[in-house]
Design a protein around this motif. Structure first.
Motif, PDB file in Angstrom:
ATOM      1  N   ALA A  27     -44.412  11.567 -67.159  1.00  0.00           N
ATOM      2  CA  ALA A  27     -43.828  12.345 -66.687  1.00  0.00           C
ATOM      3  C   ALA A  27     -43.137  12.293 -68.101  1.00  0.00           C
ATOM      4  O   ALA A  27     -43.386  10.911 -68.901  1.00  0.00           O
ATOM      5  CB  ALA A  27     -43.116  11.871 -65.742  1.00  0.00           C
ATOM      6  N   ASP A  28     -42.441  13.313 -68.902  1.00  0.00           N
ATOM      7  CA  ASP A  28     -41.765  13.355 -70.326  1.00  0.00           C
ATOM      8  C   ASP A  28     -40.180  12.401 -70.048  1.00  0.00           C
ATOM      9  O   ASP A  28     -39.730  12.139 -71.137  1.00  0.00           O
ATOM     10  CB  ASP A  28     -41.135  15.002 -70.253  1.00  0.00           C
ATOM     11  CG  ASP A  28     -42.350  15.501 -70.537  1.00  0.00           C
ATOM     12  OD1 ASP A  28     -43.913  15.088 -71.216  1.00  0.00           O
ATOM     13  OD2 ASP A  28     -42.540  17.233 -70.768  1.00  0.00           O
ATOM     14  N   ARG A  29     -39.885  12.097 -68.279  1.00  0.00           N
ATOM     15  CA  ARG A  29     -38.737  11.502 -68.167  1.00  0.00           C
ATOM     16  C   ARG A  29     -38.517  11.303 -67.074  1.00  0.00           C
ATOM     17  O   ARG A  29     -38.951  12.152 -66.108  1.00  0.00           O
ATOM     18  CB  ARG A  29     -37.493  12.812 -68.852  1.00  0.00           C
ATOM     19  CG  ARG A  29     -36.078  12.415 -68.670  1.00  0.00           C
ATOM     20  CD  ARG A  29     -35.400  13.359 -69.339  1.00  0.00           C
ATOM     21  NE  ARG A  29     -35.049  14.633 -68.701  1.00  0.00           N
ATOM     22  CZ  ARG A  29     -34.423  15.339 -67.668  1.00  0.00           C
ATOM     23  NH1 ARG A  29     -33.774  14.034 -67.279  1.00  0.00           N
ATOM     24  NH2 ARG A  29     -34.738  15.968 -66.976  1.00  0.00           N
ATOM     25  N   PHE A  30     -37.621  10.187 -66.537  1.00  0.00           N
ATOM     26  CA  PHE A  30     -37.600   8.760 -65.324  1.00  0.00           C
ATOM     27  C   PHE A  30     -35.721   9.461 -65.221  1.00  0.00           C
ATOM     28  O   PHE A  30     -35.215   8.726 -65.930  1.00  0.00           O
ATOM     29  CB  PHE A  30     -38.038   8.071 -65.580  1.00  0.00           C
ATOM     30  CG  PHE A  30     -39.796   8.261 -65.465  1.00  0.00           C
ATOM     31  CD1 PHE A  30     -40.812   8.173 -64.431  1.00  0.00           C
ATOM     32  CD2 PHE A  30     -40.620   8.214 -66.218  1.00  0.00           C
ATOM     33  CE1 PHE A  30     -42.218   8.098 -64.086  1.00  0.00           C
ATOM     34  CE2 PHE A  30     -42.170   7.839 -66.754  1.00  0.00           C
ATOM     35  CZ  PHE A  30     -42.385   7.797 -65.454  1.00  0.00           C
ATOM     36  N   VAL A  31     -35.610   9.433 -63.800  1.00  0.00           N
ATOM     37  CA  VAL A  31     -34.355   9.453 -63.767  1.00  0.00           C
ATOM     38  C   VAL A  31     -34.268   9.261 -62.130  1.00  0.00           C
ATOM     39  O   VAL A  31     -35.029   8.790 -61.069  1.00  0.00           O
ATOM     40  CB  VAL A  31     -33.710  11.496 -63.333  1.00  0.00           C
ATOM     41  CG1 VAL A  31     -34.421  11.572 -64.949  1.00  0.00           C
ATOM     42  CG2 VAL A  31     -34.665  11.493 -62.372  1.00  0.00           C
ATOM     43  N   THR A  32     -33.306   8.556 -61.930  1.00  0.00           N
ATOM     44  CA  THR A  32     -33.006   7.377 -60.543  1.00  0.00           C
ATOM     45  C   THR A  32     -32.355   8.856 -59.068  1.00  0.00           C
ATOM     46  O   THR A  32     -32.608   8.123 -58.001  1.00  0.00           O
ATOM     47  CB  THR A  32     -31.970   6.700 -61.222  1.00  0.00           C
ATOM     48  OG1 THR A  32     -30.487   7.299 -61.498  1.00  0.00           O
ATOM     49  CG2 THR A  32     -32.477   5.229 -61.888  1.00  0.00           C
ATOM     50  N   GLY A  33     -31.947   9.542 -60.077  1.00  0.00           N
ATOM     51  CA  GLY A  33     -31.310  11.124 -59.149  1.00  0.00           C
ATOM     52  C   GLY A  33     -29.968  10.468 -58.624  1.00  0.00           C
ATOM     53  O   GLY A  33     -29.443   9.263 -58.845  1.00  0.00           O
ATOM     54  N   THR A  34     -29.183  10.957 -58.086  1.00  0.00           N
ATOM     55  CA  THR A  34     -27.824  11.223 -57.957  1.00  0.00           C
ATOM     56  C   THR A  34     -27.352  11.419 -56.591  1.00  0.00           C
ATOM     57  O   THR A  34     -29.042  12.280 -55.227  1.00  0.00           O
ATOM     58  CB  THR A  34     -27.034  11.922 -58.667  1.00  0.00           C
ATOM     59  OG1 THR A  34     -27.805  13.847 -57.952  1.00  0.00           O
ATOM     60  CG2 THR A  34     -26.940  12.113 -60.364  1.00  0.00           C
ATOM     61  N   ALA A  35     -26.917  10.774 -55.484  1.00  0.00           N
ATOM     62  CA  ALA A  35     -25.940  10.652 -54.273  1.00  0.00           C
ATOM     63  C   ALA A  35     -25.759  12.451 -54.151  1.00  0.00           C
ATOM     64  O   ALA A  35     -24.888  12.619 -54.703  1.00  0.00           O
ATOM     65  CB  ALA A  35     -25.516   9.626 -53.708  1.00  0.00           C
ATOM     66  N   ALA A  36     -26.889  12.626 -52.935  1.00  0.00           N
ATOM     67  CA  ALA A  36     -25.536  13.812 -52.136  1.00  0.00           C
ATOM     68  C   ALA A  36     -26.200  13.724 -50.593  1.00  0.00           C
ATOM     69  O   ALA A  36     -26.615  13.256 -50.344  1.00  0.00           O
ATOM     70  CB  ALA A  36     -26.006  15.590 -53.090  1.00  0.00           C
ATOM     71  N   ARG A  37     -25.628  15.459 -49.952  1.00  0.00           N
ATOM     72  CA  ARG A  37     -25.783  15.367 -49.149  1.00  0.00           C
ATOM     73  C   ARG A  37     -25.854  16.488 -48.489  1.00  0.00           C
ATOM     74  O   ARG A  37     -25.478  17.699 -49.035  1.00  0.00           O
ATOM     75  CB  ARG A  37     -24.328  15.254 -48.195  1.00  0.00           C
ATOM     76  CG  ARG A  37     -23.370  15.576 -48.355  1.00  0.00           C
ATOM     77  CD  ARG A  37     -22.059  15.251 -46.996  1.00  0.00           C
ATOM     78  NE  ARG A  37     -20.801  15.761 -47.074  1.00  0.00           N
ATOM     79  CZ  ARG A  37     -20.375  17.133 -47.107  1.00  0.00           C
ATOM     80  NH1 ARG A  37     -21.463  18.087 -45.678  1.00  0.00           N
ATOM     81  NH2 ARG A  37     -19.047  18.005 -46.962  1.00  0.00           N
ATOM     82  N   ILE A  38     -26.504  16.465 -46.874  1.00  0.00           N
ATOM     83  CA  ILE A  38     -26.542  18.179 -46.422  1.00  0.00           C
ATOM     84  C   ILE A  38     -25.495  19.079 -46.667  1.00  0.00           C
ATOM     85  O   ILE A  38     -25.061  18.261 -45.395  1.00  0.00           O
ATOM     86  CB  ILE A  38     -27.399  18.589 -45.732  1.00  0.00           C
ATOM     87  CG1 ILE A  38     -29.038  17.767 -46.386  1.00  0.00           C
ATOM     88  CG2 ILE A  38     -28.138  19.709 -45.510  1.00  0.00           C
ATOM     89  CD1 ILE A  38     -29.581  18.682 -47.758  1.00  0.00           C
ATOM     90  N   GLY A  39     -24.329  20.065 -46.947  1.00  0.00           N
ATOM     91  CA  GLY A  39     -23.942  20.571 -46.156  1.00  0.00           C
ATOM     92  C   GLY A  39     -23.469  21.654 -45.922  1.00  0.00           C
ATOM     93  O   GLY A  39     -22.393  22.653 -45.786  1.00  0.00           O
ATOM     94  N   VAL A  40     -24.644  21.879 -45.007  1.00  0.00           N
ATOM     95  CA  VAL A  40     -25.078  23.337 -44.052  1.00  0.00           C
ATOM     96  C   VAL A  40     -25.207  22.672 -43.024  1.00  0.00           C
ATOM     97  O   VAL A  40     -26.065  22.096 -43.098  1.00  0.00           O
ATOM     98  CB  VAL A  40     -25.950  24.218 -45.262  1.00  0.00           C
ATOM     99  CG1 VAL A  40     -25.157  25.044 -45.751  1.00  0.00           C
ATOM    100  CG2 VAL A  40     -27.224  24.021 -45.518  1.00  0.00           C
ATOM    101  N   PRO A  41     -25.775  23.566 -41.667  1.00  0.00           N
ATOM    102  CA  PRO A  41     -26.323  23.868 -40.802  1.00  0.00           C
ATOM    103  C   PRO A  41     -27.374  23.173 -40.247  1.00  0.00           C
ATOM    104  O   PRO A  41     -28.329  21.993 -40.081  1.00  0.00           O
ATOM    105  CB  PRO A  41     -25.468  24.548 -39.972  1.00  0.00           C
ATOM    106  CG  PRO A  41     -24.891  25.073 -39.873  1.00  0.00           C
ATOM    107  CD  PRO A  41     -24.710  25.488 -41.679  1.00  0.00           C
ATOM    108  N   VAL A  42     -28.999  23.616 -41.228  1.00  0.00           N
ATOM    109  CA  VAL A  42     -30.269  23.516 -41.717  1.00  0.00           C
ATOM    110  C   VAL A  42     -30.270  23.456 -43.138  1.00  0.00           C
ATOM    111  O   VAL A  42     -30.394  25.348 -43.442  1.00  0.00           O
ATOM    112  CB  VAL A  42     -30.947  24.092 -40.464  1.00  0.00           C
ATOM    113  CG1 VAL A  42     -32.091  23.654 -40.631  1.00  0.00           C
ATOM    114  CG2 VAL A  42     -30.016  23.681 -39.213  1.00  0.00           C
ATOM    115  N   ALA A  43     -31.045  22.729 -44.040  1.00  0.00           N
ATOM    116  CA  ALA A  43     -32.042  23.355 -45.280  1.00  0.00           C
ATOM    117  C   ALA A  43     -32.799  23.486 -45.137  1.00  0.00           C
ATOM    118  O   ALA A  43     -33.500  22.437 -44.494  1.00  0.00           O
ATOM    119  CB  ALA A  43     -30.786  22.651 -46.250  1.00  0.00           C
ATOM    120  N   ALA A  44     -33.815  24.248 -45.425  1.00  0.00           N
ATOM    121  CA  ALA A  44     -35.120  24.054 -45.419  1.00  0.00           C
ATOM    122  C   ALA A  44     -35.473  23.826 -46.495  1.00  0.00           C
ATOM    123  O   ALA A  44     -35.305  24.547 -47.700  1.00  0.00           O
ATOM    124  CB  ALA A  44     -35.101  25.604 -45.327  1.00  0.00           C
TER     125      ALA A  44
END
Length: 282
Positions: A27-44
């Protein structure tokens, strides 16, 4: 030997990949990612940033993800619960917070205040995680309140970590007549493997998301040995034995979660697709 990584469980693209995959993918770039949470009742969660693409799975309110990319209104994420990777609208992501309670009934209303006569502001599925900040009582009904003042029925939730049920089949039975939804993973619509995953999750057990992944869990048994709680697999399908003769499964025949006689189900599916590929005991 070349190892092909499952794109459902590994975050990699030609331009970007999970740092944990360095040395395994290019891959051109590697990242660790950032933490988040789902903020809606259901996320597809979809395989591409395109609302016309089919749903791979769904994430529930309060579940956490790692976000690898945000672009053009989309987030590219990996779920912490089962490692599933996909795209969802960036607006469905919220800031991380520590939940205190989990919804334990199939569906529950969130009211704008502790008053069941007020119009609900949303509906939450079993498995949703919320942060409770207080309690209230109105005319003998107990509520749990959130930071914004909205409220849930107290008896519909339990503290995170509390065992919600001993028998996962008891949980699965609550979903009978729930509509079948390809990729669905909530009390509003659910597919075969999500019924297995969500029911087990509510008893504190974690299993993979899709039926081909679940076909590796537990131990193989013979059809004659089937009993309550065993799993029956077909190619692309899975069902739960409610007893030694009755199959409980979300299916495209009834378009619901339904009880069916196992022998009759095997013959019906075999006519169009195939016979069972495995019987397994957790």
């Amino acid at each position: 030997m070349t190892v092909t990584l499952d794109r459902r469980l590994h975050a990699f693209r030609p331009d970007l990949a999970d740092e944990g995959l360095r040395g395994q993918v290019e891959a051109d770039r590697f990242v660790t990612g950032t933490a988040a949470r789902i903020g809606v009742p259901v996320a597809a969660l979809r395989p591409a940033p395109d609302m016309s693409r089919g749903i791979d799975t769904e994430l529930l309110l309060g579940e956490t993800v790692r976000v690898f990319d945000r672009q053009d209104g989309w987030g590219w994420v990996q779920a912490d619960q089962d490692a599933y990777v996909g795209y969802l609208p960036e607006a469905h992501l919220g800031e991380p917070e520590t939940p205190t309670h989990i919804v334990t009934v199939q569906r529950t209303f969130r009211y704008p205040e502790p008053e069941l006569r007020r119009p609900p502001v949303s509906v939450l599925s079993m498995g949703s995680r919320v942060r409770i900040t207080g309690e209230a009582e109105t005319r003998g009904t107990r509520y749990l309140t959130l930071a914004d003042g909205s409220a849930l029925i107290a008896s519909h939730c339990l503290p995170i970590g509390a065992k919600t049920a001993e028998d996962y089949v008891d949980v699965a039975v609550r979903f009978v007549e729930t509509p079948y939804l390809w990729g669905g993973r909530s009390g509003f619509g659910i597919d075969c493997s999500a019924l297995v995953q969500l029911s087990l999750m509510m008893t504190g057990r974690s299993v993979p998301r899709d039926s081909d992944m679940q076909a590796e869990i537990g131990a193989p048994i013979e059809r004659e040995e089937l009993r309550r709680g065993d799993l029956v697999f077909w190619k692309g399908h899975v069902g739960i034995m409610e007893d030694k003769k009755t199959l409980l499964h979300a299916n495209g025949h009834t378009m619901t979660v339904a009880r069916e006689d196992l022998a009759a189900t095997i013959e019906r599916i075999a006519w169009l697709y195939s016979r069972p590929t495995a019987f397994r005991r957790l």
